[in-house]
Scaffold this motif. Structure first.
Motif, mmCIF file in Angstrom:
data_model
loop_
_atom_site.group_PDB
_atom_site.id
_atom_site.type_symbol
_atom_site.label_atom_id
_atom_site.label_comp_id
_atom_site.label_asym_id
_atom_site.label_seq_id
_atom_site.Cartn_x
_atom_site.Cartn_y
_atom_site.Cartn_z
ATOM 1 N N UNK A 1 -5.226 4.422 5.428
ATOM 2 C CA UNK A 1 -4.420 3.429 4.713
ATOM 3 C C UNK A 1 -3.920 2.347 5.673
ATOM 4 N N UNK A 2 -3.415 2.745 6.825
ATOM 5 C CA UNK A 2 -2.888 1.765 7.773
ATOM 6 C C UNK A 2 -3.986 0.908 8.379
ATOM 7 N N UNK B 1 -2.138 1.783 -3.694
ATOM 8 C CA UNK B 1 -0.754 2.104 -4.040
ATOM 9 C C UNK B 1 0.201 1.717 -2.917
ATOM 10 N N UNK B 2 -0.207 1.963 -1.681
ATOM 11 C CA UNK B 2 0.654 1.682 -0.539
ATOM 12 C C UNK B 2 0.792 0.187 -0.277
ATOM 13 N N UNK B 3 -0.276 -0.572 -0.524
ATOM 14 C CA UNK B 3 -0.272 -2.003 -0.210
ATOM 15 C C UNK B 3 0.377 -2.859 -1.289
ATOM 16 N N UNK B 4 0.489 -2.335 -2.502
ATOM 17 C CA UNK B 4 1.008 -3.158 -3.599
ATOM 18 C C UNK B 4 2.430 -3.636 -3.298
ATOM 19 N N UNK B 5 2.612 -4.940 -3.389
ATOM 20 C CA UNK B 5 3.925 -5.520 -3.119
ATOM 21 C C UNK B 5 4.194 -5.806 -1.659
ATOM 22 N N UNK B 6 3.228 -5.483 -0.782
ATOM 23 C CA UNK B 6 3.420 -5.742 0.645
ATOM 24 C C UNK B 6 3.432 -7.243 0.929
ATOM 25 N N UNK B 7 4.075 -7.604 2.016
ATOM 26 C CA UNK B 7 4.048 -8.970 2.522
ATOM 27 C C UNK B 7 3.508 -8.924 3.946
ATOM 28 N N UNK B 8 2.371 -9.557 4.175
ATOM 29 C CA UNK B 8 1.731 -9.603 5.479
ATOM 30 C C UNK B 8 1.944 -10.978 6.102
#
Length: 378
Positions: free
Chosen positions: A365-366, A153-160
């Motif tokens: 999560x991190x 849930x936290x990573x969805x849509x993230x840009x790395x």
């Protein structure tokens, strides 16, 4: 068709802790709103629209709330309240068993992010898929969370950032149920990202994750093509070889192997928890008697019974993911990460969260985010 009885998984929604989780998160309103819209559906197409829109709304809201607190339990219990309402619904039009099942499937996929595995049309982007899991072991403690689902849930849509390029992350969550895997859920979700259709672009990495051991991350190197006897969230056991995906033919391999850049992850993925390169398997060697645990991977000629993550549902998702990679000949990072165990930490059943629980989940999560980013760097 008349309504059917709730599953064992759905029946837990009536317990005090899930109800409190729903109230405190704001997700308690989801079921009555869904039931009202479903009751107004005049035919099957309208019902399909209701199911899809409410499923997507659950996923979108859970992702939005993860900016504040990445709690996978909100989404998990809200989804089950909706599937229970769908199961008991008596429509004003004829509805066959297969049609009700298709509606339930539509709700599952929409609320698990499977509809949202879509990347921007930018060839310069790296495309990364990360998957997590529902909570499990709920008959022991119904308050449990799965940090891999929270991370999804936290990573969805993230840009790395990786290899001097931007990496777009899309995520999804799998159920802790044997029946969904046997029906081809993994292949439907991940298959198009290994072998895309015309005009589509394949993923550059597909990383599955689940909860593993206490106090550590594990990189699961070997995935077994075998199911154990442990019951799933519906209290169903399905021991034996992993069944082929629907429509596939031919025997499946005994095991598959991770292609994550494990050395890079071990050397560079910073975080609070140690990360282990886990090559352990449980295998049956002809003529050797009882199955044995081997630390260095499979023995030639042996039958692999379990990988580093055991022989549960998460091992099977890891196996099916890497099987897709091998079947399509893709040379990309694909493998499985086991997170530390997450427990509420209080014997009081009315305590849904503690400071240590919140800290542990945030740290897991991190650190999983750091592992994914490092895996992309190679």
């Amino acid at each position: 068709m008349r309504a059917t009885a709730m599953t064992a998984e759905e029946s837990r929604t009536s317990f005090a802790a899930p109800q409190a989780i729903l109230r405190r998160s704001g997700f308690a309103a989801a079921a009555p709103l869904f039931a009202a819209d479903l009751a107004g559906a005049r035919d099957l197409p309208e019902a399909e629209g209701v199911v899809a829109s409410h499923g997507r709304r659950l996923w979108t809201e859970a992702v939005r709330q993860s900016d504040r607190v990445a709690d996978d339990r909100f989404l998990y219990w809200a989804r089950l309240t909706l599937t229970a309402r769908l199961r008991e619904w008596s429509p004003a039009f004829p509805l066959e068993a297969e049609q009700r099942a298709a509606l339930a499937d539509r709700l599952e996929l929409a609320s698990r992010g499977h509809d949202d595995l879509v990347f921007p049309p930018d060839d310069k982007l790296l495309r990364v898929i990360v998957t997590g899991f529902d909570p499990f072991g709920l008959d022991e403690d119904v308050r449990r969370s799965n940090p891999s689902g929270a991370a999804a849930l936290s990573l969805h849509g993230s840009v790395l950032e990786a290899r001097g390029r931007r990496a777009a992350v899309r995520t999804a969550i799998f159920p802790t149920r044997w029946r969904d895997l046997g029906a081809g859920m993994v292949e439907r979700a991940l298959g198009p990202h290994y072998s895309p259709g015309p005009g589509a672009v394949a993923a550059d990495a597909v990383i599955t994750a689940s909860q593993g051991r206490a106090g550590r991350f594990d990189l699961q190197v070997y995935n077994a093509g075998m199911r154990g006897a442990a019951p799933d969230n519906e209290r169903v056991s399905a021991p034996g070889p992993v069944p082929p995906a629907p429509g596939s033919t031919g025997p499946l391999p005994e095991w598959t192997v991770s292609t994550l850049p494990r050395r890079a992850v071990l050397a560079n993925a910073e975080g609070r928890f140690p990360v282990h390169d886990n090559t352990e398997v449980t295998e049956a060697v002809p003529g050797a008697g009882e199955p044995a645990v081997r630390a260095g991977g499979p023995t030639p000629g042996a039958r692999v019974l379990a990988g580093a993550g055991g022989d549960y549902v998460s091992n099977e998702v890891a196996y099916r993911n890497t099987l897709l990679r091998d079947a399509t000949g893709r040379d990309i990072p694909a493998g499985h990460v086991l997170t530390p165990v997450l427990e509420v930490g209080s014997p009081d059943p009315e305590v849904l969260s503690t400071p240590d629980f919140e800290r542990d989940r945030a740290d897991i999560v991190e650190q999983l985010r750091a592992i994914v980013e490092t895996a992309l760097e190679g």
